[in-house]
Design an enzyme around this catalytic site. Structure first.
Site, PDB file in Angstrom:
ATOM      1  N   SER A  42       4.531 -51.265   0.281  1.00 47.36           N
ATOM      2  CA  SER A  42       3.513 -50.313   0.731  1.00 47.36           C
ATOM      3  C   SER A  42       2.802 -49.645  -0.428  1.00 47.36           C
ATOM      4  O   SER A  42       2.414 -48.486  -0.342  1.00 47.36           O
ATOM      5  CB  SER A  42       4.171 -49.259   1.616  1.00 47.36           C
ATOM      6  OG  SER A  42       5.127 -48.560   0.831  1.00 47.36           O
ATOM      7  N   ARG A  70      -3.439 -52.035 -26.488  1.00 47.75           N
ATOM      8  CA  ARG A  70      -2.061 -51.591 -26.235  1.00 47.75           C
ATOM      9  C   ARG A  70      -1.023 -52.440 -26.961  1.00 47.75           C
ATOM     10  O   ARG A  70      -0.053 -51.923 -27.496  1.00 47.75           O
ATOM     11  CB  ARG A  70      -1.755 -51.669 -24.742  1.00 47.75           C
ATOM     12  CG  ARG A  70      -2.260 -50.475 -24.006  1.00 47.75           C
ATOM     13  CD  ARG A  70      -1.933 -50.556 -22.542  1.00 47.75           C
ATOM     14  NE  ARG A  70      -2.720 -49.540 -21.869  1.00 47.75           N
ATOM     15  CZ  ARG A  70      -2.843 -49.415 -20.562  1.00 47.75           C
ATOM     16  NH1 ARG A  70      -2.221 -50.250 -19.764  1.00 47.75           N
ATOM     17  NH2 ARG A  70      -3.575 -48.460 -20.048  1.00 47.75           N
TER      18      ARG A  70
HETATM   19  C1  FAD Z   1       3.034 -44.776 -14.979  1.00 51.91           C
HETATM   20  C2  FAD Z   1       2.034 -45.828 -14.597  1.00 51.91           C
HETATM   21  C3  FAD Z   1       0.673 -45.602 -14.790  1.00 51.91           C
HETATM   22  C4  FAD Z   1      -0.271 -46.586 -14.450  1.00 51.91           C
HETATM   23  N1  FAD Z   1      -1.614 -46.328 -14.628  1.00 51.91           N
HETATM   24  C5  FAD Z   1      -2.538 -47.245 -14.234  1.00 51.91           C
HETATM   25  C6  FAD Z   1      -3.941 -46.979 -14.331  1.00 51.91           C
HETATM   26  O1  FAD Z   1      -4.344 -45.900 -14.746  1.00 51.91           O
HETATM   27  N2  FAD Z   1      -4.812 -47.928 -13.945  1.00 51.91           N
HETATM   28  C7  FAD Z   1      -4.405 -49.130 -13.447  1.00 51.91           C
HETATM   29  O2  FAD Z   1      -5.253 -49.944 -13.100  1.00 51.91           O
HETATM   30  N3  FAD Z   1      -3.082 -49.411 -13.331  1.00 51.91           N
HETATM   31  C8  FAD Z   1      -2.140 -48.493 -13.711  1.00 51.91           C
HETATM   32  N4  FAD Z   1      -0.797 -48.791 -13.582  1.00 51.91           N
HETATM   33  C9  FAD Z   1      -0.390 -50.037 -12.937  1.00 51.91           C
HETATM   34  C10 FAD Z   1      -0.564 -49.950 -11.428  1.00 51.91           C
HETATM   35  O3  FAD Z   1      -0.287 -48.656 -10.984  1.00 51.91           O
HETATM   36  C11 FAD Z   1       0.363 -50.905 -10.702  1.00 51.91           C
HETATM   37  O4  FAD Z   1       0.282 -52.155 -11.269  1.00 51.91           O
HETATM   38  C12 FAD Z   1      -0.038 -51.033  -9.242  1.00 51.91           C
HETATM   39  O5  FAD Z   1      -0.114 -49.767  -8.652  1.00 51.91           O
HETATM   40  C13 FAD Z   1       0.909 -51.919  -8.481  1.00 51.91           C
HETATM   41  O6  FAD Z   1       0.603 -51.851  -7.112  1.00 51.91           O
HETATM   42  P1  FAD Z   1       1.317 -52.774  -6.044  1.00 51.91           P
HETATM   43  O7  FAD Z   1       0.792 -52.388  -4.722  1.00 51.91           O
HETATM   44  O8  FAD Z   1       1.194 -54.186  -6.468  1.00 51.91           O
HETATM   45  O9  FAD Z   1       2.864 -52.425  -6.182  1.00 51.91           O
HETATM   46  P2  FAD Z   1       3.675 -51.032  -6.073  1.00 51.91           P
HETATM   47  O10 FAD Z   1       2.800 -49.858  -6.018  1.00 51.91           O
HETATM   48  O11 FAD Z   1       4.709 -51.118  -7.118  1.00 51.91           O
HETATM   49  O12 FAD Z   1       4.349 -51.146  -4.646  1.00 51.91           O
HETATM   50  C14 FAD Z   1       5.392 -52.041  -4.386  1.00 51.91           C
HETATM   51  C15 FAD Z   1       5.906 -51.779  -2.993  1.00 51.91           C
HETATM   52  O13 FAD Z   1       6.852 -52.771  -2.636  1.00 51.91           O
HETATM   53  C16 FAD Z   1       8.010 -52.181  -2.118  1.00 51.91           C
HETATM   54  N5  FAD Z   1       9.141 -53.077  -2.363  1.00 51.91           N
HETATM   55  C17 FAD Z   1       9.601 -53.551  -3.545  1.00 51.91           C
HETATM   56  N6  FAD Z   1      10.701 -54.316  -3.349  1.00 51.91           N
HETATM   57  C18 FAD Z   1      10.935 -54.330  -1.999  1.00 51.91           C
HETATM   58  C19 FAD Z   1      11.925 -54.920  -1.174  1.00 51.91           C
HETATM   59  N7  FAD Z   1      12.932 -55.643  -1.654  1.00 51.91           N
HETATM   60  N8  FAD Z   1      11.849 -54.726   0.173  1.00 51.91           N
HETATM   61  C20 FAD Z   1      10.853 -53.973   0.707  1.00 51.91           C
HETATM   62  N9  FAD Z   1       9.894 -53.379  -0.042  1.00 51.91           N
HETATM   63  C21 FAD Z   1       9.938 -53.547  -1.382  1.00 51.91           C
HETATM   64  C22 FAD Z   1       8.110 -50.853  -2.855  1.00 51.91           C
HETATM   65  O14 FAD Z   1       8.928 -49.948  -2.163  1.00 51.91           O
HETATM   66  C23 FAD Z   1       6.647 -50.451  -2.845  1.00 51.91           C
HETATM   67  O15 FAD Z   1       6.309 -49.879  -1.612  1.00 51.91           O
HETATM   68  C24 FAD Z   1       0.160 -47.816 -13.919  1.00 51.91           C
HETATM   69  C25 FAD Z   1       1.524 -48.044 -13.713  1.00 51.91           C
HETATM   70  C26 FAD Z   1       2.457 -47.063 -14.045  1.00 51.91           C
HETATM   71  C27 FAD Z   1       3.911 -47.336 -13.822  1.00 51.91           C
END
Ligand code: FAD
Ligand code: SF4
Ligand code: SF4
Ligand code: FES
Lengths: 233, 541
Positions: B18, B273
């Site tokens: 999510s 970076r």
């Molecule tokens: C501190 C920080 C700062 C950042 N700043 C930036 C920025 O300024 N600009 C930018 O572009 N990017 C930035 N990034 C990177 C970016 O935030 C992430 O790459 C991106 O938000 C990932 O989104 P996502 O939806 O793919 O995964 P996530 O937001 O990681 O969501 C993963 C989801 O999967 C769920 N999940 C995982 N494993 C399971 C499982 N086994 N069963 C059920 N659910 C599961 C988790 O609970 C979560 O809900 C940053 C990252 C960090 C850590």
């Protein structure tokens, strides 16, 4: 140097006991809990994801006040309990799926189309991390578990500012909502994101009055006449 | 077909995860008329997306080509121009979509959307919402999901995909319901995996939240799918030394210095970076501490520019950014590798299974990611994944499948047979350390082999580890353990990839092969045959 944690397990007898653990100084409460779990007692249960005060998962009550465990440095003698007014699942884990249902009941989302210019008016309200600290601090929930609670109302206020179409939400917050709040300000004091639900609720009252609603408490007190009241609806 | 307990949940689209990627996909699929379930191992808004501060890249018409070029350059030969085109060209509509949902992006004094530079970008194109960009995006998407009656299954931990042996079609997934301790299945016409990255394998040395263990990637590998480019991990140069909490790039962008223990600046702070991370690692390896110095900016400016950071420095290091030097180190921040997908974001080797966001490798970031491109990817590609999954027509009907029984048996074995003689928490800590030191910013053959040997030893010892907590409900000891199991699978691919790639490219730096070598201008590919990890290089398309 110790901290006390109120443990809870619905399958044990007694279900709830207080246990004392050594305090690891200099670490946040969340880091303390992790140290306890990984080196002393792996059954200790709690939540925490981001470590930096933005995911909202780690709220607990410390000496009766809601805190984010990742942003709080514990001291000797602290008593750690689960958040108040939530069903406790296990140890410090509470059921937030129920409290978060208030977001749906109150239609706390964008109802019309977004007004871009108003973005800067909701800077603070949109910082909400759904940590439930305010909910846990609100005395109304002690007497009325159906009260919508501060974070849902703050979110409603946010979206009333961002959209010109709000009737559904304003209608939804009349009952068990803005008029049930005692304006005590406890929610505002407890919010780690400096959000001020109390003021937002006052603003929602004004908006409601402009929309033809009135304060049921006031109306009942002044007139006490049911039919008379209805004329104003 | 007889329905067993917990077997009867079906939906058109099952979204797993999510974060921004999962919620965007869910909203698009719902809009297209599908029923949608979003399952997530925590509560919906606890995802890593909430942590993004810096911003969201979106390019104006005049800037699109330059945005594309910047992204391709940053990918160091491993980006697909088709996919990068697709993302950059939809960046403006993705931003507009977020604005239409009410994400309150910051405005400048004239009431226009404010934007800023990010390292490696030619133009200013990073839009932000104070320093809470990810948080405001995620919370707003969540509100919109509630408005659209999207069903959430919180506390549902993905165990495995349900795959038809013959057709390789994915018809759902199994979950451990953390609240009840039951293993359940959710059947779906198509599945979208959006489980985030795997920086968590560097336990203790990552900016990411807990649980970034690459669960979705491990599940895909077990299901017969493919992962790629797993050796490419972006390290961020400025994380707090003790807690690994991120101090955003803005600190350097606004004029902060990096100084070593001798009080000397040692690198141009505005380099990319990976270059800055290497310089920081080199200082630390040679025994000098490294500090971020922003004292000259003054407390007023700092409070305005970096309020979150000031707060975090106070809590975690007990330091005042306006007065003190801030000790830092470079730590794992973003994983470029992930589930190998085609141009429709469909997982290679499987059907009806899409992967999006940080868990996937859509060949956008290649060997290095541009700041601000990840938030863009999760939204723009999230919407596309939602659409493609909605259009997918399953060939096979829901059939009897043994996955649920297998997973129930596995969980039973963990409870009853795993001996728990070895404390896996100690191993997790050790693995984090050895990966950080031997497969971190600076790598070499010997060190990688050493780490791989240590990891394989842990794999052999896995059944001697286990859980002390034998409760069913909310057993976080069990969750930590299963996550650790996934970590072992994912880290193995990372190490094998890093060992085979005898060159330096983007975020992957080999001390023993410092140059880029175009015989390696290829994707590393990983899959399992009879439980054994296989790998090869595949040409870039
Ligand atoms: C501190 C920080 C700062 C950042 N700043 C930036 C920025 O300024 N600009 C930018 O572009 N990017 C930035 N990034 C990177 C970016 O935030 C992430 O790459 C991106 O938000 C990932 O989104 P996502 O939806 O793919 O995964 P996530 O937001 O990681 O969501 C993963 C989801 O999967 C769920 N999940 C995982 N494993 C399971 C499982 N086994 N069963 C059920 N659910 C599961 C988790 O609970 C979560 O809900 C940053 C990252 C960090 C850590
Ligand atoms: S001000 Fe109202 S909402 Fe806030 S804590 Fe007091 S009673 Fe509850
Ligand atoms: S308003 Fe504040 S205290 Fe309440 S849930 Fe939101 S962030 Fe937490
Ligand atoms: S761990 Fe995320 S707010 Fe505390």
């Amino acid at each position: 140097m110790n901290i006390t944690i109120r443990r809870f397990d619905k399958r044990k007898e007694p279900q709830s006991i207080d246990m004392t653990y050594p305090l690891f100084e200099g670490l946040t409460l969340l880091e303390n809990l992790i140290k306890i779990k990984t080196t002393i007692d792996p059954t200790l249960s709690f939540n925490g994801v981001c470590r930096s005060g933005v995911c909202g998962s780690c709220g607990v009550s410390v000496n009766g006040k809601a805190k984010l465990s990742c942003s709080y440095k514990p001291s000797d003698g602290d008593v750690i309990e689960p958040l108040a007014y939530h069903e406790v699942e296990r140890d410090l884990i509470v059921d937030k799926t129920k409290t978060h249902k208030t977001l749906k009941t109150s239609h706390a989302h964008l109802l019309g189309s977004a007004i871009l210019e108003n973005s800067s008016k909701v800077t603070v309200q949109s910082d909400c991390i759904l940590c439930d600290s305010c909910y846990s601090a609100c005395p109304v929930l002690a007497v009325n578990s159906d009260f919508l609670g501060p974070f849902a109302l703050t979110k409603v206020y946010r979206y009333t500012l961002q959209s010109n179409e709000n009737k559904k939400a304003i209608d939804a917050i009349q009952k068990n909502g803005i008029w049930d709040c005692t304006l005590c300000g406890e929610c505002t004091l407890s919010c780690p994101q400096d959000i001020d639900p109390k003021t937002d609720i006052m603003n929602l009252r004004s908006i409601s009055v402009q929309n033809g609603y009135n304060d049921p408490n006031f109306a009942n007190m002044s007139f006490g006449d049911f039919e008379f009241n209805n004329l104003f609806r | 077909m007889t329905l067993l307990k917990g077997q009867n949940l079906t939906t058109d689209i099952l979204v797993i995860g999510s974060g921004g990627a999962g919620l965007s996909a869910a909203l698009r699929a719902k809009k297209l008329g599908c029923s949608v379930i979003v399952a997530t191992k925590t509560l919906p808004t606890n995802a890593n997306t909430s942590m993004a501060q810096g911003g969201f890249n979106a390019s104006s018409n005049e800037d699109i080509q330059i945005h594309i070029d910047d992204t391709i350059r940053s990918s160091r030969g491993l980006g697909s121009s088709t996919m990068i085109d697709l993302m950059c060209k939809s960046s403006k509509t993705s931003l507009d979509w977020l604005l239409s949902l009410g994400v309150p992006f910051s405005l400048d004094d004239n009431g226009n959307l404010a934007n800023r530079f990010m390292g490696g970008s030619t133009n200013k194109r990073t839009y932000y919402a104070e320093d809470y960009t990810g948080l405001k995006i995620l919370q707003t998407l969540h509100d919109e999901c509630l408005k659209n009656d999207i069903e959430f299954k919180a506390n549902h931990y993905l165990l495995n995909l349900i795959v038809d042996e013959d057709t390789k079609e994915v018809g759902g997934a199994t979950f451990l319901n953390i609240a009840t301790g039951e293993v359940v299945e959710i059947r779906a016409k198509s599945v979208i995996i959006a489980t985030g990255g795997y920086s968590g394998v560097y336990h203790g040395f990552t900016t990411n939240g807990f649980g970034s263990s690459g669960d979705g990637i491990a599940a895909v590998i077990r299901a017969g799918g493919v992962a790629s480019d797993m050796e490419f991990v972006q390290f961020h140069p400025t994380a707090l030394k003790k807690s690994s909490i991120l101090i955003s790039e803005a600190a350097r962008g606004e004029g902060g210095y990096l100084v070593n223990g001798l009080g000397k600046r040692f690198v141009d702070e505005l380099l990319s970076r990976d270059e800055v991370s290497r310089a920081v690692a080199k200082e630390i390896n040679e025994g000098r501490e490294v500090f971020l110095d922003v004292r000259h900016l003054g407390s007023e400016k700092l409070a305005h520019l970096l309020p979150q950071e000031m707060k975090l420095c106070k809590i975690h290091e007990n330091l005042d950014m306006a007065k003190d030097l801030i000790p830092i180190k470079s730590v794992a921040h973003y994983t470029m590798g992930g589930i190998e997908v085609d141009q429709k974001l469909q997982a290679s080797g499987l059907k009806g299974c899409f992967a999006v966001g940080e868990c996937s490798n859509a060949h956008i970031h290649g060997a290095n990611r541009l700041g601000g491109n990840s938030l863009l990817e999760i939204i723009s590609m999230g919407l596309i994944a939602g659409e493609n999954a909605s259009n997918y027509k399953p060939k096979s009907k829901f059939k009897e499948n043994n996955q649920l029984n297998k997973d129930r048996a596995f969980i039973n074995t963990v409870y009853n047979t795993f001996t728990n003689q070895i404390n896996f928490y100690e191993k997790r800590e050790f693995l984090g350390k050895i990966l950080y030191h031997n497969a971190g910013v600076i790598r070499k053959d010997m060190g990688l082999k050493e780490a791989l040997a240590a990891l394989q030893q842990m794999q052999r010892e896995f059944t001697f580890m286990g859980i002390s907590d034998k409760s069913k409900e909310f057993n976080t000891n069990l969750i930590d353990f299963i996550e650790f199991g996934n970590t072992l699978e994912v880290a193995e691919m990372l190490l094998v990839g890093a060992l085979h790639r005898n060159e330096s490219r983007g975020a992957h730096f080999r001390e023993d092969f410092k140059e880029t070598n175009d015989t390696f201008k290829a994707h590393s590919i990983f899959w399992k045959e009879d439980g054994v990890l296989c790998t090869e290089f595949k040409d870039v398309k």
